[in-house]
Design a protein around this motif. Structure first.
Motif, PDB file in Angstrom:
ATOM      1  N   GLY A   1       0.811  -1.209   0.000  1.00 57.90           N
ATOM      2  CA  GLY A   1       0.000   0.000   0.000  1.00 57.90           C
ATOM      3  C   GLY A   1       0.844   1.258   0.000  1.00 57.90           C
ATOM      4  O   GLY A   1       0.610   2.187  -0.790  1.00 57.90           O
ATOM      5  N   PHE A   2       1.841   1.317   0.879  1.00 61.63           N
ATOM      6  CA  PHE A   2       2.742   2.476   0.899  1.00 61.63           C
ATOM      7  C   PHE A   2       3.503   2.601  -0.422  1.00 61.63           C
ATOM      8  O   PHE A   2       3.596   3.679  -1.011  1.00 61.63           O
ATOM      9  CB  PHE A   2       3.743   2.339   2.048  1.00 61.63           C
ATOM     10  N   GLY A   3       4.070   1.465  -0.877  1.00 63.68           N
ATOM     11  CA  GLY A   3       4.899   1.506  -2.076  1.00 63.68           C
ATOM     12  C   GLY A   3       4.129   1.899  -3.314  1.00 63.68           C
ATOM     13  O   GLY A   3       4.597   2.714  -4.123  1.00 63.68           O
ATOM     14  N   ARG A   4       2.949   1.323  -3.487  1.00 67.89           N
ATOM     15  CA  ARG A   4       2.169   1.654  -4.684  1.00 67.89           C
ATOM     16  C   ARG A   4       1.708   3.110  -4.647  1.00 67.89           C
ATOM     17  O   ARG A   4       1.648   3.776  -5.690  1.00 67.89           O
ATOM     18  CB  ARG A   4       0.973   0.723  -4.802  1.00 67.89           C
TER      19      ARG A   4
ATOM     20  N   LEU B   1       6.266  -7.290 -11.533  1.00 65.08           N
ATOM     21  CA  LEU B   1       7.528  -6.645 -11.153  1.00 65.08           C
ATOM     22  C   LEU B   1       7.245  -5.351 -10.397  1.00 65.08           C
ATOM     23  O   LEU B   1       7.886  -5.058  -9.377  1.00 65.08           O
ATOM     24  CB  LEU B   1       8.375  -6.367 -12.390  1.00 65.08           C
ATOM     25  N   GLU B   2       6.271  -4.595 -10.873  1.00 62.72           N
ATOM     26  CA  GLU B   2       5.920  -3.344 -10.193  1.00 62.72           C
ATOM     27  C   GLU B   2       5.373  -3.612  -8.789  1.00 62.72           C
ATOM     28  O   GLU B   2       5.624  -2.843  -7.857  1.00 62.72           O
ATOM     29  CB  GLU B   2       4.907  -2.571 -11.033  1.00 62.72           C
ATOM     30  N   ALA B   3       4.641  -4.715  -8.638  1.00 67.48           N
ATOM     31  CA  ALA B   3       4.132  -5.062  -7.307  1.00 67.48           C
ATOM     32  C   ALA B   3       5.278  -5.390  -6.359  1.00 67.48           C
ATOM     33  O   ALA B   3       5.287  -4.960  -5.192  1.00 67.48           O
ATOM     34  CB  ALA B   3       3.172  -6.245  -7.405  1.00 67.48           C
ATOM     35  N   ALA B   4       6.262  -6.155  -6.846  1.00 65.51           N
ATOM     36  CA  ALA B   4       7.422  -6.486  -6.017  1.00 65.51           C
ATOM     37  C   ALA B   4       8.208  -5.229  -5.658  1.00 65.51           C
ATOM     38  O   ALA B   4       8.688  -5.080  -4.519  1.00 65.51           O
ATOM     39  CB  ALA B   4       8.314  -7.493  -6.738  1.00 65.51           C
ATOM     40  N   MET B   5       8.349  -4.329  -6.612  1.00 62.39           N
ATOM     41  CA  MET B   5       9.064  -3.076  -6.338  1.00 62.39           C
ATOM     42  C   MET B   5       8.280  -2.212  -5.357  1.00 62.39           C
ATOM     43  O   MET B   5       8.869  -1.508  -4.529  1.00 62.39           O
ATOM     44  CB  MET B   5       9.298  -2.331  -7.648  1.00 62.39           C
TER      45      MET B   5
ATOM     46  N   VAL C   1       6.333  -3.377  -2.921  1.00 62.82           N
ATOM     47  CA  VAL C   1       6.557  -3.971  -1.603  1.00 62.82           C
ATOM     48  C   VAL C   1       7.918  -3.563  -1.059  1.00 62.82           C
ATOM     49  O   VAL C   1       8.052  -3.207   0.124  1.00 62.82           O
ATOM     50  CB  VAL C   1       6.440  -5.511  -1.683  1.00 62.82           C
ATOM     51  N   THR C   2       8.932  -3.593  -1.921  1.00 70.89           N
ATOM     52  CA  THR C   2      10.280  -3.202  -1.486  1.00 70.89           C
ATOM     53  C   THR C   2      10.308  -1.734  -1.068  1.00 70.89           C
ATOM     54  O   THR C   2      10.950  -1.375  -0.071  1.00 70.89           O
ATOM     55  CB  THR C   2      11.289  -3.451  -2.614  1.00 70.89           C
ATOM     56  N   THR C   3       9.613  -0.894  -1.830  1.00 69.08           N
ATOM     57  CA  THR C   3       9.528   0.521  -1.462  1.00 69.08           C
ATOM     58  C   THR C   3       8.853   0.691  -0.112  1.00 69.08           C
ATOM     59  O   THR C   3       9.297   1.484   0.741  1.00 69.08           O
ATOM     60  CB  THR C   3       8.749   1.304  -2.537  1.00 69.08           C
ATOM     61  N   GLY C   4       7.782  -0.067   0.111  1.00 70.22           N
ATOM     62  CA  GLY C   4       7.087   0.006   1.402  1.00 70.22           C
ATOM     63  C   GLY C   4       7.962  -0.444   2.547  1.00 70.22           C
ATOM     64  O   GLY C   4       7.930   0.151   3.640  1.00 70.22           O
ATOM     65  N   ILE C   5       8.755  -1.487   2.329  1.00 73.23           N
ATOM     66  CA  ILE C   5       9.702  -1.920   3.365  1.00 73.23           C
ATOM     67  C   ILE C   5      10.646  -0.780   3.723  1.00 73.23           C
ATOM     68  O   ILE C   5      10.917  -0.509   4.896  1.00 73.23           O
ATOM     69  CB  ILE C   5      10.491  -3.159   2.879  1.00 73.23           C
TER      70      ILE C   5
ATOM     71  N   THR D   1      10.633 -11.911  -2.203  1.00 74.20           N
ATOM     72  CA  THR D   1      10.407 -10.745  -3.059  1.00 74.20           C
ATOM     73  C   THR D   1      11.496 -10.625  -4.117  1.00 74.20           C
ATOM     74  O   THR D   1      11.217 -10.339  -5.296  1.00 74.20           O
ATOM     75  CB  THR D   1      10.340  -9.465  -2.216  1.00 74.20           C
ATOM     76  N   SER D   2      12.737 -10.863  -3.727  1.00 72.16           N
ATOM     77  CA  SER D   2      13.834 -10.782  -4.699  1.00 72.16           C
ATOM     78  C   SER D   2      13.752 -11.910  -5.718  1.00 72.16           C
ATOM     79  O   SER D   2      14.123 -11.731  -6.882  1.00 72.16           O
ATOM     80  CB  SER D   2      15.189 -10.789  -3.982  1.00 72.16           C
ATOM     81  N   VAL D   3      13.248 -13.082  -5.322  1.00 72.92           N
ATOM     82  CA  VAL D   3      13.047 -14.174  -6.278  1.00 72.92           C
ATOM     83  C   VAL D   3      12.024 -13.759  -7.330  1.00 72.92           C
ATOM     84  O   VAL D   3      12.213 -14.009  -8.531  1.00 72.92           O
ATOM     85  CB  VAL D   3      12.593 -15.461  -5.548  1.00 72.92           C
TER      86      VAL D   3
END
Length: 596
Positions: free
Chosen positions: A23-26, A42-46, A48-52, A195-197
């Motif tokens: 939610g934060f990342g998107r 890929l955008e969803a994984a990115m 999630v990483t942004t939210g982390i 997530t990286s996988v």
């Protein structure tokens, strides 16, 4: 059944956290616009990483001022989930309207099945109690201290009190809201791996093909560590996400590209604020960026995005110790908590553990001979990154764990190399056996070989998963039995945690630090090093320990045998507890009024 309920509860909590991160990342990435080559997964994984990264920065900010509490954690999770719910309809429309990929070939199906089997094997791995050396020695002890105090303190009794601890702040947050549940931090580490996988797989699909994507994701999934609350896998995720963002930057028009550059810098800032080894990536990235971008405003914005997540750790160290990279910068900036002997001992330990990286990535050397080499600029850039990483790693340490930040990219490029190698072997077989090739015999043999390998893989996955499931502890009795079996000195350290009233000094039981009193002193390195105490006659180091408020010592059995053989030891130390190859002694000279 109880283990299944335990697993479902933990994965449900992880799903809530992932949704919050997404939610934060998107919410952030939606303002950037779609990348030049859009890929919803890929955008969803990115995202999630942004939210982390956002979670870490907020936790860090509150920790700096001493207001890091469970209320902050719950508020962040709730806000992120709210953002996720608000954006879910638009994302579902994006999923429905995406370009439908072609159906899978039999080889791609085999690859997907193999990848799924490897994924299943990792699901139970994070659910065992903490028993990995480094997580018990300083990762979880640091997180616990932050969780209890609500601030980013300096805990000099830990081996690395001055390290950057960005990702560990997530572990601290988990301990706050989980009532001391120390299994959930394992899932946060595993989340970085999974997530990286996904990022590796989607990059492979976009730039090469699905066979290479499956192979690269499987290689990285097989190499990853999903058992402990460490930070190597998280650094690997952040470096990989930074590389993906940099490529979006190169493929985007200037106004949008600057945003992707800032995102890449943000990921690298989180990585550098989590582990010093991530600093080795910066020279290559700096050259790459300056080669294509020289506008001061864009570079300044990227630099700010990089510094926000990491400047606190390095500025704090520089101000308080004179060494921004404490303790690894000691030879340049001067020694503080480490001395020259500690520094040499640490370097020798790294050299002692030096070895070749896993053979799974050796095929990266065959990438320039691939048919994809001339077609894909992204592949060439990834290969340069891998060669640079291997060169720096060889020059600095040759310690396999220090190469982990490059492993996802190495896995993907190695998959291209393996396809080149096995493709060459298959082509040679077709040339040497044209009759079997025309009749389809070679294809049938290849399919049967793949099926046999998958059947064998199912057996291995079942065996390994059963082992991991057996390690899950859902009752205090199961946890106690597991820890006594897997953590040297657990029983003694736990006894002292429950009974000691003064300070405790441990000798050769660093692996059980997390289960001992908080704090517990003693280490091979640093101001509480063993060499400053136990090399003296027993009367001398007993007096020294007692004068500094130490009530007891915890000792591994081999070390205890050595100490007991010294003349006068039993006159200075009284055995108070012995169990599972460790002993605890009371210091006879200790007086309660001397305890701090």
């Amino acid at each position: 059944m109880t283990k299944l309920v335990f697993a479902v509860a933990h994965y449900a909590a992880l799903a809530v956290f992932v949704a919050s991160c997404w939610g934060f990342g998107r919410a952030v990435l939606a303002r950037f616009g779609a990348p030049a080559r859009s890929d919803v997964w890929l955008e969803a994984a990115m995202a999630v990483t942004t939210g982390i990264g956002i979670f870490i920065c907020v936790f860090q900010a509150f920790g700096i001022v001493g207001w890091f509490t469970s209320a902050v954690v719950w508020a962040m999770v709730a806000l992120g989930v709210g953002l996720a719910i608000a954006q879910l309809p638009a994302w579902l429309r994006q999923v429905r309207t995406r370009e439908v990929p072609p159906s899978l070939s039999w080889l791609e199906k085999m690859g997907m099945i193999a990848l799924a089997l490897l994924g299943v094997m990792t699901l139970a791995a994070p659910l065992a109690p903490p028993a990995v050396f480094d997580e018990l020695m300083y990762h979880l002890p640091y997180a616990r201290e932050v969780a209890q105090s609500g601030r980013l303190g300096i805990y000099e009794w830990l081996r690395y009190p001055w390290f950057p601890y960005n990702y560990n702040l997530l572990y601290a947050g988990a301990l706050m809201v989980g009532n001391g549940n120390d299994v959930f931090p394992h899932l946060l580490n595993a989340l970085a791996g999974w997530t990286s996988v996904l990022i590796v797989y989607r990059l492979g699909v976009m730039h090469i093909n699905r066979v290479v994507a499956c192979a690269g994701a499987a290689i990285w999934l097989g190499m990853g560590d999903y058992t402990g609350a460490l930070i190597d896998t998280s650094v690997a995720l952040l470096v990989l996400a930074a590389c993906a963002a940099l490529w979006w930057w190169r493929e985007s028009p200037p106004p949008q590209g600057a945003r992707w550059l800032g995102l890449a810098a943000f990921f690298l800032g989180i990585a550098v604020g989590s582990k010093y080894q991530a600093l080795t990536v910066l020279p290559l990235v700096g050259v790459f960026v300056l080669w294509h971008e020289r506008r001061p405003r864009v570079l300044g914005s990227a630099l700010l995005c990089f510094l926000i997540p990491c400047i606190y750790w390095y500025a704090r160290n520089a101000i308080m110790t004179g060494d921004p990279f404490n303790p690894i910068g000691a030879r340049v900036f001067g020694f503080t908590n480490w001395n020259a002997a500690d520094y040499r001992q640490q370097l020798q330990d790294v050299r002692d553990h030096a070895s070749l990286p896993t053979p799974l990535i050796w095929a990266v050397l065959a990438v320039p001979f691939s048919a994809h080499w001339k077609r894909s600029a992204a592949l060439r850039a990834a290969t340069v990154f891998c060669i640079y990483s291997l060169f720096v790693w060889t020059l600095t340490s040759r310690y396999p764990r220090y190469l982990v930040p490059a492993f996802p990219m190495l896995a993907l490029t190695a998959a291209v190399g393996w396809q080149t190698v096995f493709g060459g072997i298959a082509a040679k077989l077709r040339r040497t056996m044209p009759e079997r090739d025309r009749s389809g015999g070679l294809d049938r043999a290849g399919r049967w070989l793949a099926i046999l390998l998958l059947v064998a893989g199912v057996g291995i996955v079942f065996h390994k998963t059963s082992e991991r499931v057996s390690m899950i502890a859902t009752t205090p009795e199961q946890r106690e039995a597991f820890l006594r079996k897997n953590v040297p000195g657990y029983a003694v350290m736990n006894y002292l945690r429950e009974h000691a009233t003064g300070r405790v000094y441990q000798i050769a039981l660093s692996e059980a630090t997390y289960y001992g009193p908080s704090p517990v002193w003693g280490d091979a390195l640093g101001p509480w090093r063993y060499s400053d105490f136990i090399i003296f006659p027993p009367a001398d180091y007993a007096r020294k320990l007692a004068q500094q408020g130490f009530e007891a010592i915890a000792v591994s059995l081999p070390t205890a045998s050595y100490l007991e053989a010294q003349p006068g030891f039993r006159e200075q130390f009284a055995l108070i507890y012995e169990k599972d190859n460790a002993k605890a002694y009371r210091i006879r000279q200790y007086r309660n009024d001397r305890a701090p």
